[in-house]
Design an enzyme around this catalytic site. Structure first.
Site, short mmCIF file in Angstrom:
data_model
loop_
_atom_site.label_atom_id
_atom_site.label_comp_id
_atom_site.label_asym_id
_atom_site.label_seq_id
_atom_site.Cartn_x
_atom_site.Cartn_y
_atom_site.Cartn_z
N GLU A 143 -1.21 -8.58 4.92
CA GLU A 143 -1.19 -8.71 6.39
C GLU A 143 -2.59 -8.70 6.98
O GLU A 143 -2.79 -9.08 8.12
CB GLU A 143 -0.29 -7.64 7.01
CG GLU A 143 -0.91 -6.26 7.20
CD GLU A 143 -0.99 -5.43 5.91
OE1 GLU A 143 -0.70 -5.97 4.82
OE2 GLU A 143 -1.38 -4.24 6.00
N CYS A 171 0.84 -1.20 0.00
CA CYS A 171 0.00 0.00 0.00
C CYS A 171 0.87 1.25 0.00
O CYS A 171 1.57 1.50 -0.96
CB CYS A 171 -0.99 -0.04 1.16
SG CYS A 171 -2.39 1.08 0.93
N HIS A 219 -3.47 -5.64 0.78
CA HIS A 219 -2.89 -5.84 2.11
C HIS A 219 -2.81 -7.32 2.50
O HIS A 219 -3.75 -7.83 3.13
CB HIS A 219 -3.73 -5.12 3.16
CG HIS A 219 -3.59 -3.64 3.14
ND1 HIS A 219 -2.62 -2.98 3.84
CD2 HIS A 219 -4.29 -2.67 2.51
CE1 HIS A 219 -2.72 -1.67 3.65
NE2 HIS A 219 -3.74 -1.46 2.84
#
Lengths: 226, 737
Positions: A204, A85, A202
């Protein structure tokens, strides 16, 4: 081994990356950019957020902070570097990867789950997947539209350095499945070496099983490759 | 606006002299309706704010509530005891009680004048209230109210407000996980922006806004002080003038989310290193408000040298430094020995820092370049404002005037109404997943967050219902409390605590104040019945403009807890019977459509629906059913009524075939009695048994495989499908994309 998660002022996915890596039992610590890159760094995450408030241009100021020179050196030495990002924007701004991530076609911030097609399965970031596999991973950005001039895009594609593309549930690269107007549906690219990668979605956020999907785990595993 | 004559007399009497210009300005702001709650405080005693989970109730920057822990749920009592002994002296993070903070704030007038900055700074303010308590912000919920959606001005405000919240909240990395959006003609001249924040802390990290010890230093950290937001508190305490957009722009602050993010991280380090004795954020009435309230709460005073405040504009005078509402600033009480370390931390985060004075046991006293400009008793300044005793008038009883329509026409109108339509356009602009805790995202009845620190799921629901409180302020407010609690229960959570944001018009109008009193009483009564302590809140009056007063609007933000992070989905699954629980409407009295979206669409009036006799047992039973293994899906039934809830459960893969017996199809499908839910289960008998006697539980039908929705009701049939429903629900996206 220790992964350094670089925190700039305004980074806000640093803790999430730390928690996700900890779940994968990958040793990681958050490093304040002014403190410099620890010598024992074996992997680097440029996390999401709004470094320097995205003032000037997303990622532009962080890319020029002194620690990024150390990150580029480490990358040249083969240390895996993952930009997510805002970290992807920093990666492009600092020359780690080609192209730029700019304002979404909608001109609005978009937070939603999208599908990604894995373009290569022979990189550290995608070893866990098969080529053509479809992953469900969230995006959360206002400036994620991948932009690059046509010649360089052709080069990038010829060199097989596109890592992920936005697709529909079945893996088709349709216009509807492209959330932000990225050129050729590009969601993530590799740098000069396969050990450097940036992507807008993302991973994560889809690593911890207790809040849902786990499709992002494989990407983070790339940080273990030395 | 200046200090009212009667207030000035009180001040002169107390001081024994005329107030200085700076003192007069302080009294004017701190004794304003916005700060002193002069018209609302007499009513607020109706709320019950205590409970064994409540650590700090109303009156601080934010409330503090203890979360139940599921960390050692599988450890027997004896084992736990011996563990504790074994760990004696080596207490770990995991042993500490986990607390959440809760706060809610309105930023109504600023959002009218400048929707982007007004809404953004509303987020900033409530987040700093969270920091004051030593907490890390983990969730935001915004309840927004605008005039009719098809008006250009409403859309301008709506887009600006959503963008402002999105910009600020996303940038500081706090997920916006919940909220509500309603449109009603009476918000045309005065939109409402109510922002709630939940923070996370524990018993060791807790800080309060109560000054501790004379001799401690007062340290101001954050942005430089400029001339922005002068007189914001008094601006928020008047009706909006027709020229407010141009005239009052200087009273609106401009936000800097980057500075706020740095402040969040600096605050976290200050708390980590135990460097703070007390803290207060700078909000209404700026430094004067924050510093005087901090010491007043500790029964103390202060000496402050205003020239020491770090400024970003030249030649500011004492009054400007004292009252400017520049954003992203915190006031900390710090022990003298810790000041250098605090300064270092501020510097590390590129934040301005000035030691502006110290805590004393005397008056609240400010000087500017050696001249005393304020010297008053802090308690008198904070608490001395006289309360207003205003006349109330009862609102008229609604008459019954029910237009009849074709049910398909009604279905289309209600489902596509902007208030009931999909809010995806809104929450897609909010980063609702940053923080990696969001288990159930927006778009469902309630959000669910993973609080891994004590292995507890935290559910959040926030909203009000202007149509309901317009139809009947008292019953409508009760219904709002029940509806929010039902939202939590539908995801398997039991309510823990609530904060409220009470918005009303000009209280000097008896009929407006009468309506306001009723929403307070209604909310208080239902929260009490449901055993939900109301631990804090905010009051915003004078939401009145040339277009008239707003509907009385009691936004309630409720949190609940559950033992895990999972929840049944809202959308129907491919197996399991569909049941409707809690619908009381079909009694001898017939369905009551008062407050419904149906009546808003087709004009008319009716009485507000009756509420269940034992809503507390209903909520408890629903929470248990939602978590049952046999449960496939749960969806609360409220805005738009049963028809809308059924439509929302349908997806392209799974449809529903439903049949209802009623001789009043419109009433059955569109009345909005809260305390109802649709439950899809593979064990219908268990659902019947789960609810207390007297709770109606009826079987409605079963899923289909083709995404069609068929509702048969007294020989009428309504047929639609997922594609048509999606189109109807896209009203907002269609208009604004």
């Amino acid at each position: 081994m220790t992964v350094s998660i670089i925190r700039f002022g305004g980074s806000n996915c640093d803790r999430d990356a730390e928690r996700a890596l900890s779940h994968l039992e990958i040793d990681a610590e958050i490093v304040w950019h002014e403190d410099g890159l620890p010598a024992e760094t074996t992997g680097i995450v440029l996390p999401g957020g709004f470094s320097y408030g995205d003032y000037l241009r997303a990622g532009a100021m962080a890319a020029r902070s002194p620690i990024m020179a150390e990150v580029r050196d480490a990358a040249a030495d083969g240390v895996p570097v993952l930009g997510v990002c805002n970290g992807a924007q920093v990666g492009c701004e600092s020359g780690l990867t080609d192209g730029a991530f700019t304002t979404n076609e909608s001109a609005r911030f978009q937070c939603e789950h999208v599908y990604l097609r894995v373009e290569r399965d022979d990189t550290p970031w995608t070893e866990a997947y098969d080529e053509g596999e479809v992953l469900e991973i969230p995006i959360a950005h206002g400036e994620g539209r991948y932009e690059i001039d046509d010649d360089r895009l052709e080069e990038l594609e010829a060199e097989n350095r596109v890592l992920f593309r936005y697709c529909d549930e079945d893996g088709e690269l349709t216009e509807d499945a492209n959330p932000n107007g990225s050129k050729h549906n590009v969601a993530g690219v590799l740098g000069d070496r396969d050990s450097v990668a940036v992507l807008m979605p993302h991973p994560e956020r889809v690593t911890l099983p207790d809040i849902g999907g786990t499709d992002g785990q494989g990407v983070l595993r790339g940080l273990e490759s030395v | 606006m200046s200090l009212a004559d009667s207030d000035r007399e009180l001040v002169v009497e107390e001081l024994g002299r005329d107030p200085t210009p700076a003192e007069a300005a302080l009294f004017e702001n701190l004794w304003s309706e916005h700060c002193a709650y002069r018209s609302s405080r007499p009513l607020l005693s109706a709320f019950e704010s205590e409970g064994e989970q409540v650590v700090i109730g109303p009156g601080d920057d934010a409330a503090v509530v203890e979360l139940p822990s599921n960390s050692d749920a599988d450890v027997s009592g004896d084992d736990r005891e011996s563990n504790r002994e074994a760990n004696a002296g080596t207490e770990t993070e995991a042993d500490k009680s986990v607390y959440i903070t809760m706060g809610i704030e309105s930023h109504n007038h600023p959002s009218y004048v400048d929707p982007f900055d007004g809404a953004a700074t509303g987020v900033g303010g409530i987040v700093r209230d969270t920091l004051s308590m030593g907490a890390y912000p983990i969730a935001l919920a915004d309840s927004l109210y605008f005039g009719e959606f098809d008006r250009e001005h409403s859309q301008y405000l709506f887009e600006g407000v959503v963008e402002g919240i999105s910009h600020y909240g996303n940038c500081i990395g706090v997920p916006t996980v919940g909220g509500s959006v309603d449109f009603h003609p009476n918000y045309e001249g005065n939109p409402l922006v109510n922002v709630a924040c939940v923070g996370l802390t524990n018993e060791d990290r807790l800080v309060t806004a109560e000054a501790q010890e004379p001799g401690n230093k007062l340290v101001l950290i954050g942005n430089g002080t400029g001339r922005d937001g002068l007189g914001g508190a008094s601006f928020a305490s008047e009706d909006l003038a027709e020229d407010a957009e141009t005239e009052d722009r200087p009273a609106v602050q401009v936000g800097d989310p980057y500075a706020e993010k740095l402040l969040i991280e600096a605050n976290e380090v200050l708390v980590d290193e135990n460097l703070i004795e007390s803290a207060r954020d700078l909000g209404a009435a700026g430094l004067g408000g924050a510093s005087s309230e901090l010491v007043a709460k500790g029964g103390l005073g202060a000496t402050i040298e205003l020239e020491r405040v770090h400024q970003r504009e030249p030649n500011m005078n004492a009054l400007e430094i004292l009252l400017a509402e520049s954003q992203e600033r915190m006031c900390y009480e710090v022990e003298p020995d810790n000041v250098d370390r605090v300064r270092e931390i501020a510097e590390r985060f590129d934040l301005g820092c000035s030691v502006i004075g110290e805590v004393t046991d005397g008056n609240y006293s400010c000087s500017f370049n050696g001249e005393t400009v304020v010297d008053v008793d802090a308690y008198f300044l904070g608490e001395g404002a006289p309360m207003n005793d205003l006349p109330v008038e009862k609102p008229p009883e609604p008459t019954v005037d029910r237009p009849e329509t074709d049910i398909k026409e009604a279905f289309e109108a209600v489902l596509s109404s902007p208030s009931t339509a999909s809010k995806r356009w809104v929450y897609q602009q909010y980063d609702h997943e940053v923080g990696a805790r969001t288990s159930v995202p927006p778009g469902d009845d309630a959000a669910v967050m993973a609080i891994r620190e004590c292995e507890t799921g935290l559910a959040i629901s926030s909203g009000a219902a202007p149509n309901w409180t317009s139809a009947d302020p008292l019953e409508g407010a009760k219904a709002i409390a029940l509806e929010n609690a039902t939202n939590l229960a539908a995801k398997g959570a039991t309510p823990l605590a609530a904060v409220d944001c009470l918005n009303g018009g000009n209280p000097e109008k008896p009929e407006v104040y009468g309506g306001f009193k009723r929403i307070v009483d209604g909310l208080a009564e239902m929260c009490s019945t449901l055993s939900i302590p109301v631990v804090g809140g905010n009051v915003s009056l004078y939401n009145d403009s040339a277009a008239g007063p707003i509907p009385p609007t009691p936004t309630l933000a409720v949190v609940g807890t559950k033992a895990d992070y999972e929840a049944p989905p809202l959308a129907a699954e491919s197996n399991g019977e569909l049941m409707l629980v809690g619908d009381l409407g079909n009694d001898a009295d017939g369905y009551r459509l008062g407050g419904s979206e149906y009546l808003a669409q087709f004009s008319g009036s009716d009485r507000f629906p009756e509420l269940p006799d034992a809503p507390d047992s209903f909520v408890e039973a629903l929470a248990a059913v939602a978590d049952d293994d046999a449960t496939r899906a749960v969806h609360d039934v409220s805005h738009g009524g049963l028809a809308v809830s059924l439509a929302e459960m349908v997806s392209p893969d799974v449809g529903l075939e439903v049949s209802l017996s009623s001789d009043d199809p419109v009433g059955a499908l569109f009345h909005e009695q809260p305390g109802r839910a649709l439950v899809q289960t593979t064990d219908p008998d268990a659902v019947r048994d789960a609810f207390p006697d007297g709770t109606p539980v009826v079987s409605l039908g079963a899923p289909t495989e083709d995404g069609t929705l068929t509702i048969e009701i007294s020989e009428k049939t309504l047929e639609t499908d997922a594609a048509e429903i999606r189109t109807l629900r896209r009203t907002i996206e269609r208009e604004l994309e």
